[in-house]
Enzyme design. Structure first.
Site, PDB file in Angstrom:
ATOM      1  N   THR A 115      42.563  -0.610  18.965  1.00  0.00           N
ATOM      2  CA  THR A 115      42.655   0.779  19.793  1.00  0.00           C
ATOM      3  C   THR A 115      43.798   0.863  20.528  1.00  0.00           C
ATOM      4  O   THR A 115      44.371   1.770  20.895  1.00  0.00           O
ATOM      5  CB  THR A 115      41.472   0.136  20.629  1.00  0.00           C
ATOM      6  OG1 THR A 115      40.073  -1.042  19.880  1.00  0.00           O
ATOM      7  CG2 THR A 115      41.324   0.501  22.291  1.00  0.00           C
TER       8      THR A 115
ATOM      9  N   LYS B 175      40.759  13.795  21.196  1.00  0.00           N
ATOM     10  CA  LYS B 175      41.119  13.012  23.070  1.00  0.00           C
ATOM     11  C   LYS B 175      42.414  13.813  23.690  1.00  0.00           C
ATOM     12  O   LYS B 175      42.882  15.277  22.513  1.00  0.00           O
ATOM     13  CB  LYS B 175      41.227  11.794  22.675  1.00  0.00           C
ATOM     14  CG  LYS B 175      39.955  10.506  22.692  1.00  0.00           C
ATOM     15  CD  LYS B 175      40.096   9.365  23.254  1.00  0.00           C
ATOM     16  CE  LYS B 175      39.492   8.161  22.372  1.00  0.00           C
ATOM     17  NZ  LYS B 175      39.659   7.425  23.181  1.00  0.00           N
TER      18      LYS B 175
ATOM     19  N   HIS C 129      38.680   8.990  19.298  1.00  0.00           N
ATOM     20  CA  HIS C 129      37.597   8.103  18.962  1.00  0.00           C
ATOM     21  C   HIS C 129      36.405   7.763  17.520  1.00  0.00           C
ATOM     22  O   HIS C 129      36.253   8.866  17.123  1.00  0.00           O
ATOM     23  CB  HIS C 129      36.267   8.217  20.160  1.00  0.00           C
ATOM     24  CG  HIS C 129      35.135   7.526  20.281  1.00  0.00           C
ATOM     25  ND1 HIS C 129      35.248   6.357  20.987  1.00  0.00           N
ATOM     26  CD2 HIS C 129      33.585   8.308  19.832  1.00  0.00           C
ATOM     27  CE1 HIS C 129      33.554   6.350  20.914  1.00  0.00           C
ATOM     28  NE2 HIS C 129      33.123   6.865  19.621  1.00  0.00           N
TER      29      HIS C 129
ATOM     30  N   PHE D  34      38.708  -0.740  33.199  1.00  0.00           N
ATOM     31  CA  PHE D  34      39.711   0.658  33.116  1.00  0.00           C
ATOM     32  C   PHE D  34      38.494   1.948  32.645  1.00  0.00           C
ATOM     33  O   PHE D  34      39.085   3.125  32.952  1.00  0.00           O
ATOM     34  CB  PHE D  34      40.549   0.409  31.097  1.00  0.00           C
ATOM     35  CG  PHE D  34      39.384  -0.239  30.142  1.00  0.00           C
ATOM     36  CD1 PHE D  34      38.164   1.362  29.183  1.00  0.00           C
ATOM     37  CD2 PHE D  34      38.844  -1.026  29.703  1.00  0.00           C
ATOM     38  CE1 PHE D  34      37.323   1.179  28.488  1.00  0.00           C
ATOM     39  CE2 PHE D  34      38.369  -1.908  28.792  1.00  0.00           C
ATOM     40  CZ  PHE D  34      37.282  -0.177  28.273  1.00  0.00           C
TER      41      PHE D  34
ATOM     42  N   ARG E   4      36.672   3.746  11.192  1.00  0.00           N
ATOM     43  CA  ARG E   4      37.032   3.190  11.470  1.00  0.00           C
ATOM     44  C   ARG E   4      38.744   2.746  11.014  1.00  0.00           C
ATOM     45  O   ARG E   4      39.480   2.690  12.210  1.00  0.00           O
ATOM     46  CB  ARG E   4      36.037   2.216  12.174  1.00  0.00           C
ATOM     47  CG  ARG E   4      35.330   2.202  12.779  1.00  0.00           C
ATOM     48  CD  ARG E   4      33.709   1.447  13.746  1.00  0.00           C
ATOM     49  NE  ARG E   4      35.251   0.665  14.907  1.00  0.00           N
ATOM     50  CZ  ARG E   4      35.050   1.017  15.964  1.00  0.00           C
ATOM     51  NH1 ARG E   4      35.164   1.492  16.258  1.00  0.00           N
ATOM     52  NH2 ARG E   4      36.199   0.094  15.947  1.00  0.00           N
TER      53      ARG E   4
HETATM   54  P1  CMP Z   1      36.931   4.506  22.701  1.00  0.00           P
HETATM   55  O1  CMP Z   1      37.422   4.304  21.240  1.00  0.00           O
HETATM   56  O2  CMP Z   1      36.966   5.645  22.906  1.00  0.00           O
HETATM   57  O3  CMP Z   1      36.154   3.290  23.333  1.00  0.00           O
HETATM   58  C1  CMP Z   1      36.846   3.432  24.322  1.00  0.00           C
HETATM   59  C2  CMP Z   1      37.734   3.572  24.907  1.00  0.00           C
HETATM   60  O4  CMP Z   1      38.168   2.572  26.020  1.00  0.00           O
HETATM   61  C3  CMP Z   1      38.609   3.196  24.326  1.00  0.00           C
HETATM   62  O5  CMP Z   1      38.485   4.039  22.688  1.00  0.00           O
HETATM   63  C4  CMP Z   1      39.884   3.300  24.742  1.00  0.00           C
HETATM   64  O6  CMP Z   1      40.839   4.662  24.584  1.00  0.00           O
HETATM   65  C5  CMP Z   1      39.845   2.818  25.958  1.00  0.00           C
HETATM   66  N1  CMP Z   1      39.851   1.575  26.273  1.00  0.00           N
HETATM   67  C6  CMP Z   1      39.862  -0.165  26.238  1.00  0.00           C
HETATM   68  N2  CMP Z   1      40.783  -0.495  26.194  1.00  0.00           N
HETATM   69  C7  CMP Z   1      41.797  -0.246  27.441  1.00  0.00           C
HETATM   70  C8  CMP Z   1      42.275  -0.519  28.288  1.00  0.00           C
HETATM   71  N3  CMP Z   1      42.446  -1.958  28.387  1.00  0.00           N
HETATM   72  N4  CMP Z   1      42.866  -0.018  28.866  1.00  0.00           N
HETATM   73  C9  CMP Z   1      42.710   1.230  29.406  1.00  0.00           C
HETATM   74  N5  CMP Z   1      41.622   2.588  28.290  1.00  0.00           N
HETATM   75  C10 CMP Z   1      40.984   1.283  27.127  1.00  0.00           C
END
Ligand code: CMP
Length: 139
Positions: A91, A9, A115, A57, A85
């Site tokens: 996350t 990212k 991701h 978000f 994963r």
């Molecule tokens: P990703 O695995 O790319 O899938 C969805 C994305 O949303 C996650 O990673 C995070 O980067 C983002 N995300 C998830 N929860 C939050 C949050 N509470 N605030 C901001 N970004 C979020």
């Protein structure tokens, strides 16, 4: 053999962590079968993350994903979806276990470095956003 899709990212791209991240992935036993730099448009990012469109978000996520080119990739390994994963980690980089990619290279929930597809169905959908079949080297 299984496959997973990932994105390095904007935060990790801007910090030039892409080499270290790809090295960690290779060292963990994954074979790289597709790799592409891609600058997401807002429309494409919204489509890619459509399942999050009602989350608070969402706007922040879309803005952030369009900040710079990202590095998209497909990897191959036995049990690739679950294992990748686990390698990527929680996350939230602050909650991610030591030695996971997000703990090592991520900053916060939004700028979390990488991701990874969360299921085979997600993998089937996600790689097609960035690659055609003849750009992947399935073996
Ligand atoms: P990703 O695995 O790319 O899938 C969805 C994305 O949303 C996650 O990673 C995070 O980067 C983002 N995300 C998830 N929860 C939050 C949050 N509470 N605030 C901001 N970004 C979020």
């Amino acid at each position: 053999m299984q496959y997973s899709f990932g994105i390095i990212k904007p935060d990790a791209m801007q910090k030039k962590y892409y080499g270290k991240i790809l090295d960690d992935i290779a060292s963990a036993g994954y074979k790289l079968i597709g790799l592409k730099l891609f600058h997401l448009t807002e429309e494409k990012a919204k489509n890619f993350y459509a399942k999050h469109e009602n989350k608070p978000f969402f706007d922040e996520l879309i803005h952030y994903m369009c900040l710079s080119p990202v590095l998209c990739f497909v990897v191959q390994k036995e049990n690739a979806i679950n294992d990748f994963r686990a390698l990527v980690g929680n996350t939230d980089p602050k909650l991610a276990e030591k030695n996971t990619l997000r703990a090592k290279y991520g900053q916060d929930l939004s700028a979390n470095a990488i991701h990874a597809s969360d299921s085979e169905a997600s993998f089937d959908r996600e790689w097609r956003f960035f690659f055609t079949e003849n750009e992947l080297y399935f073996q």
